[in-house]
Motif scaffolding. Sequence first.
Motif, PDB file in Angstrom:
ATOM      1  N   MET A  22       0.843  -1.197   0.000  1.00  0.00           N
ATOM      2  CA  MET A  22       0.000   0.000   0.000  1.00  0.00           C
ATOM      3  C   MET A  22       0.880   1.249   0.000  1.00  0.00           C
ATOM      4  O   MET A  22       1.766   1.395   0.832  1.00  0.00           O
ATOM      5  N   GLN A 152      -8.865  -3.958 -11.174  1.00  0.00           N
ATOM      6  CA  GLN A 152      -7.549  -4.273 -10.604  1.00  0.00           C
ATOM      7  C   GLN A 152      -7.625  -5.481  -9.674  1.00  0.00           C
ATOM      8  O   GLN A 152      -6.802  -6.395  -9.755  1.00  0.00           O
ATOM      9  N   VAL A 153      -8.639  -5.500  -8.792  1.00  0.00           N
ATOM     10  CA  VAL A 153      -8.775  -6.607  -7.831  1.00  0.00           C
ATOM     11  C   VAL A 153      -9.093  -7.911  -8.542  1.00  0.00           C
ATOM     12  O   VAL A 153      -8.583  -8.978  -8.183  1.00  0.00           O
ATOM     13  N   VAL A 156      -6.073  -9.879  -9.620  1.00  0.00           N
ATOM     14  CA  VAL A 156      -5.103 -10.338  -8.616  1.00  0.00           C
ATOM     15  C   VAL A 156      -5.423 -11.777  -8.224  1.00  0.00           C
ATOM     16  O   VAL A 156      -6.514 -12.055  -7.733  1.00  0.00           O
ATOM     17  N   ARG A 161      -1.362 -10.841  -1.809  1.00  0.00           N
ATOM     18  CA  ARG A 161      -1.571  -9.520  -2.409  1.00  0.00           C
ATOM     19  C   ARG A 161      -3.059  -9.171  -2.457  1.00  0.00           C
ATOM     20  O   ARG A 161      -3.458  -8.030  -2.224  1.00  0.00           O
ATOM     21  N   ASP A 164      -4.197  -8.099   1.081  1.00  0.00           N
ATOM     22  CA  ASP A 164      -3.712  -6.773   1.467  1.00  0.00           C
ATOM     23  C   ASP A 164      -4.383  -5.666   0.654  1.00  0.00           C
ATOM     24  O   ASP A 164      -4.704  -4.598   1.183  1.00  0.00           O
ATOM     25  N   THR A 165      -4.622  -5.920  -0.647  1.00  0.00           N
ATOM     26  CA  THR A 165      -5.274  -4.916  -1.497  1.00  0.00           C
ATOM     27  C   THR A 165      -6.706  -4.649  -1.027  1.00  0.00           C
ATOM     28  O   THR A 165      -7.130  -3.504  -0.896  1.00  0.00           O
ATOM     29  N   SER A 168      -6.954  -2.873   2.431  1.00  0.00           N
ATOM     30  CA  SER A 168      -6.624  -1.441   2.394  1.00  0.00           C
ATOM     31  C   SER A 168      -7.727  -0.600   1.756  1.00  0.00           C
ATOM     32  O   SER A 168      -7.822   0.593   2.025  1.00  0.00           O
ATOM     33  N   GLN A 169      -8.590  -1.231   0.924  1.00  0.00           N
ATOM     34  CA  GLN A 169      -9.584  -0.464   0.172  1.00  0.00           C
ATOM     35  C   GLN A 169     -10.996  -0.546   0.747  1.00  0.00           C
ATOM     36  O   GLN A 169     -11.816   0.324   0.475  1.00  0.00           O
TER      37      GLN A 169
END
Length: 358
Positions: A22, A152-153, A156, A161, A164-165, A168-169
Amino acid sequence: MADRKKILPLLPLRDIVVFPGMVVPLFVGRDKSVAALEAALSFDRLIFLSSQIDPSTNEPEEDEIHRVGTISHVIQMLKLPDGTVKVLVEGRLRAKIVHYLPNDRYFQVSAEESIPVPFTGPAAEAMIRNVHASFENFAKLSKKIPQDLVTQVSGVDDPARLADTLASQLPVKVSEKQAVLELETDAERLEKLLLLMESEVEVLEIERRIRGRVKKQMEKNQREFYLNEQMRAIQKELGHGEEGRTELDELEEKIRKRGKGKEANQKAQKEIKKLRMMSPMSAEATVSRNYIDWLVSIPWQERTDDKLDIAEAERILDEDHYGLEKVKERILEYLAVRKLVSKLKGPILCFVGPPGVG
């Protein structure tokens, strides 16, 4: 084991949790925090970021900072004219504070990196698919998640990853994000995030249903208002709308003043609404008007003292009704009991017989 331990300056955070991978800007103003950043820049640019347990605390103690945080890299630091510092950091590794080191200028800790536990196989694939589907559903309902982030997600596939992505969102509480950060394995983190998203989706669906009901009710009220206005205009053109409107308004005022019970008031308002839409010359309007007059005439809130004179009641019954001895006797019995007992349950007498005998 020793290779995974690092001695780092610590920067306590308010209202934010930084995850590995992040990149986030931070505004720093406390003296200890600025000194920690300067120490990081003077060495290898690494700093330990951890959230405060209570974000309102201005000068947190060691036991008021979460033990699990993120080893981060200071990308850029800029001093602003008001004395605060804007810094851009990138989260790199999840770590845990082993102990604090004595330092008067800033917090300094010995931090141990967490050992990543691989999460692979069919179970990982199934979990990733469920997380992707749940996040897409959440994004559709939330309207706050940009489409490029959804894209984007969805691309993944690495469990660490992805966890964590998403963490954070997601717009969840800081305490929930900290709980995700502290979990040991990617499997646990993904499962926790899945539960959080499902919970948020449930809340969003309830909010959507509530908004739908409110919107439908507003549309219904607007439609009724529009139709009533049309009816009034038509009645006015026919030459009797204005008089009828005044009369109905007077009836409505009488209904309000009589102070009836809730059920009777609702019924009266319903009849008034029906009467407004009827032609004053129709037979139905006459029936509805008579019913409203009857509702208004009933003394809903008026009370009188009971007259329990047995001899007077017997005289009135004999004078007004011929025969019916058993009925008269039953009424007198009731009055006698009523005179002796102040409160009676079920004070209603029901007489059964062919029409005309009353």
